[in-house]
Design a protein around this motif. Structure first.
Motif, short mmCIF file in Angstrom:
data_model
loop_
_atom_site.label_atom_id
_atom_site.label_comp_id
_atom_site.label_asym_id
_atom_site.label_seq_id
_atom_site.Cartn_x
_atom_site.Cartn_y
_atom_site.Cartn_z
N ARG A 332 0.84 -1.20 0.00
CA ARG A 332 0.00 0.00 0.00
C ARG A 332 0.87 1.25 0.00
O ARG A 332 1.35 1.69 1.04
CB ARG A 332 -0.93 0.01 1.22
CG ARG A 332 -2.04 -1.02 1.06
CD ARG A 332 -3.00 -1.01 2.21
NE ARG A 332 -2.39 -1.59 3.40
CZ ARG A 332 -2.49 -1.06 4.61
NH1 ARG A 332 -3.11 0.05 4.78
NH2 ARG A 332 -1.93 -1.64 5.64
N GLY A 333 1.15 1.73 -1.23
CA GLY A 333 1.87 2.99 -1.38
C GLY A 333 3.30 2.94 -0.92
O GLY A 333 3.91 3.97 -0.66
N GLY A 334 3.86 1.77 -0.75
CA GLY A 334 5.24 1.66 -0.33
C GLY A 334 5.45 1.96 1.13
O GLY A 334 6.59 2.08 1.58
N SER A 335 4.44 2.10 1.89
CA SER A 335 4.58 2.41 3.32
C SER A 335 4.45 1.14 4.12
O SER A 335 3.61 0.30 3.84
CB SER A 335 3.52 3.43 3.75
OG SER A 335 3.57 3.60 5.14
N ASP A 336 5.35 0.99 5.11
CA ASP A 336 5.26 -0.18 5.97
C ASP A 336 4.61 0.15 7.29
O ASP A 336 4.75 -0.57 8.27
CB ASP A 336 6.67 -0.75 6.20
CG ASP A 336 7.59 0.28 6.85
OD1 ASP A 336 7.15 1.46 6.98
OD2 ASP A 336 8.72 -0.10 7.19
N THR A 337 3.90 1.29 7.35
CA THR A 337 3.26 1.71 8.58
C THR A 337 1.75 1.48 8.48
O THR A 337 1.10 1.94 7.53
CB THR A 337 3.51 3.21 8.85
OG1 THR A 337 4.91 3.43 8.92
CG2 THR A 337 2.86 3.63 10.17
N LEU A 338 1.22 0.73 9.41
CA LEU A 338 -0.23 0.51 9.50
C LEU A 338 -0.81 1.51 10.49
O LEU A 338 -0.35 1.61 11.63
CB LEU A 338 -0.53 -0.91 9.96
CG LEU A 338 -0.02 -2.03 9.04
CD1 LEU A 338 -0.32 -3.39 9.65
CD2 LEU A 338 -0.66 -1.92 7.68
N THR A 339 -1.78 2.28 10.04
CA THR A 339 -2.35 3.32 10.89
C THR A 339 -3.85 3.10 11.06
O THR A 339 -4.54 2.61 10.16
CB THR A 339 -2.12 4.70 10.29
OG1 THR A 339 -2.74 4.76 9.00
CG2 THR A 339 -0.64 5.01 10.17
N VAL A 340 -4.30 3.48 12.21
CA VAL A 340 -5.73 3.52 12.50
C VAL A 340 -6.10 4.99 12.69
O VAL A 340 -5.54 5.67 13.55
CB VAL A 340 -6.08 2.73 13.77
CG1 VAL A 340 -7.56 2.86 14.10
CG2 VAL A 340 -5.70 1.26 13.59
N SER A 341 -6.96 5.50 11.86
CA SER A 341 -7.34 6.92 11.93
C SER A 341 -8.76 7.06 12.46
O SER A 341 -9.64 6.26 12.14
CB SER A 341 -7.23 7.57 10.55
OG SER A 341 -8.06 6.90 9.63
N ALA A 342 -8.95 8.09 13.27
CA ALA A 342 -10.27 8.38 13.84
C ALA A 342 -10.88 9.58 13.13
O ALA A 342 -10.19 10.58 12.87
CB ALA A 342 -10.14 8.66 15.34
#
Length: 518
Positions: A332-342
């Protein structure tokens, strides 16, 4: 009898009353029906050409309650019962304390007190005043039934259940009608026509808009009681030359029908001219609640945080789970960061509240009421009676205007009640003149301020003891005032013996000399 019912132009008046009644009852479905011209159905919303028309039809359709719901949306509309609050406040202003109806004849006064001075009658006046506020007026009529009470009674009839006749602006006759049965398209109506000296009963079978043919009273159980009481012409004599009914307008003049002679004497509803403000207030509160609904906190989580629930059963997110496995994190877009957004929208509380308060204040002012009448005293429960009067000045003026209409209506119908009561139940009561109707003061004076006023008048010798007692006790009779004056003069030592009656063994004559000090 006319074929259409109600007959023109009262069909237009009753249609307008149905609109006011929809605001009074506060039923959302009825409001939708009034402003769309169609009953609410659980179907797909559709656009209506009337929304884009000019004139009255287009104006009503563009009301908040007349707008179509866009296709694909389920819009929840909220109703604020401000109209019902206004009608209730109007009745409370008039009859929170019952009026006094006074006649010179002792026997007539006793029968009036028996018939009118009761909790049931006081509640009936409250009901009539509330309906009059909503519909523009109400009727009072004399009825009697020995199985219910051994005296004549007053009954309240709503303005949308009567067809009046006027003479120089005064009620000359009136036909009350009641739907007693609906059999498919057939509508059975009981008509009671009040004329001076008699009441004419009739039963008709027609349609929703047609009066139809007359049928015998005995054909319906609700009117069978009248069949043996009427004469060959359907009349019941009342025993008085007066009209046994009265119309009480809410307030005049009537802006809507002032050019129509048959409708001009009708009263003006407190809702007349403010329907658009009622509609706008509902739109504001609906928007406010929409902000609350869409501002609920929502989480956007990567697909890897979702638990697959099986084929056809979707996926779910467990917010208490501690360990997750992500398989395609780098895709996903070359990002290895999984985020949870509120995501949570702001609720525009101040904007909605200020708008609603301004609309409410404008509505009440247009209807003739102060904001304080509906209980808004800025949280100050310690204000004096003088401050209450100042804050409710507009409401008190409106109450005084309405009280004059009610005093006139009650006087006429009370005189008829006494004469009918004498004819039906016997007695010697007579009412040569119209009774006097007195409404109590709405705001009671502050006891401390009143005491200071009375003390100042006494010190300045500007008012007698009699006058000061009457100021403190305005509801007392003459004998009560005389006794109190005598007691005050005795306690203060201001009484002197009556030289003509004093023989050394008698007490001082307070009654004979107290007038010297009044």
């Amino acid at each position: 009898m006319p074929s259409s019912w109600p007959p023109p132009p009262f069909d237009d008046a009753h249609a307008r009353m149905r609109e006011w009644d929809a605001w009074y009852t506060g039923d959302p479905e009825r409001l939708v029906e009034i402003y769309t011209g169609e009953r609410r159905r659980a179907v797909t919303p559709r656009l209506r050409p009337s929304t884009y028309r000019g004139g009255l039809v287009g104006g009503l359709a563009r009301f908040f309650w007349g707008r179509p719901v866009p296709v694909g949306q389920t819009r929840q509309r909220l109703h604020v019962p401000l109209a019902a609050d206004i009608a209730t406040a109007s009745a409370d202003l008039l009859f929170s304390e019952p009026p006094r109806i006074i006649v010179d004849d002792t026997a007539a006064q006793a029968r009036l007190d028996l018939a009118l001075n009761s909790p049931a009658m006081h509640s009936r006046l409250l009901e009539a005043a509330e309906i009059a506020s909503a519909l523009g007026g109400a009727y009072l009529r004399v009825v009697w039934d020995a199985d219910v009470a051994e005296h004549a009674m007053l009954d309240a009839v709503h303005a949308d259940a009567a067809v009046p006749e006027w003479r120089w602006g005064e009620l000359a006759a009136v036909t009350f009608y009641t739907r007693v049965r609906v059999d498919g398209p057939a509508v059975w109506r009981h008509l009671e026509r009040y004329e001076p000296g008699r009441i004419v009963h009739a039963l008709h079978v027609g349609t929703d808009t047609e009066l139809g043919r007359p049928v015998p009273l005995a054909e319906d159980p609700s009117t069978a009681w009248a069949a043996p009481l009427v004469n060959a012409e359907g009349n019941i004599a009342t025993g008085t030359d007066r009209l046994a009914a009265a119309y009480v307008p809410n307030v005049r003049p009537n802006r809507v029908w002032r050019g129509t002679p048959q409708l001009a004497p009708l009263g003006r509803s407190d809702f007349d001219g403010v329907e658009g403000l009622f509609d706008a207030l509902d739109e504001v509160y609906t928007s406010w609640m929409r902000d609350v609904r869409i501002a609920k906190a929502r989480l956007l989580v990567p697909t890897g945080y979702l638990q697959d629930n099986g084929a056809g059963r979707g996926a779910s997110f467990d917010e208490d789970r501690e360990v997750y496995t992500e398989l395609n994190a780098l895709s996903r877009g070359g990002s290895d960061t999984l985020t949870v957004s509120a995501h949570q929208f702001a609720i525009r509380v101040a904007e909605h509240r200020d708008t609603a308060e301004d609309i409410t204040r404008t509505t009440l002012r247009a209807a003739g009421y102060s904001l304080a009448t509906l209980g808004d005293n800025d949280g100050d429960a310690s204000i004096t009676a003088t401050e209450v009067t100042a804050r409710e000045k507009l409401s008190n003026r409106t109450r005084d205007k309405k009280a004059r209409y009610w005093a006139s209506g009650l006087a006429h119908v009370s005189a008829a009640l006494v004469e009918i009561d004498r004819a039906v139940f016997g007695g010697t009561a007579t009412v040569p003149d119209l009774p006097k109707v007195e409404f109590p003061d709405r705001t009671q004076p502050d006891p401390e301020a009143l005491a200071r006023t009375v003390q100042a008048l006494g010190a300045a010798e500007a008012a007698s003891t009699d006058v000061r007692v009457r100021m403190v006790h305005p509801d007392w009779e003459d004998d009560q005032v005389d006794a109190e004056v005598a007691a005050i003069l005795t306690e203060s030592g201001r009484t002197v013996p009556d030289p003509a009656k004093f023989n050394g063994s008698e007490k001082t004559s307070t009654q004979a000399n107290s007038t010297l000090f009044r």
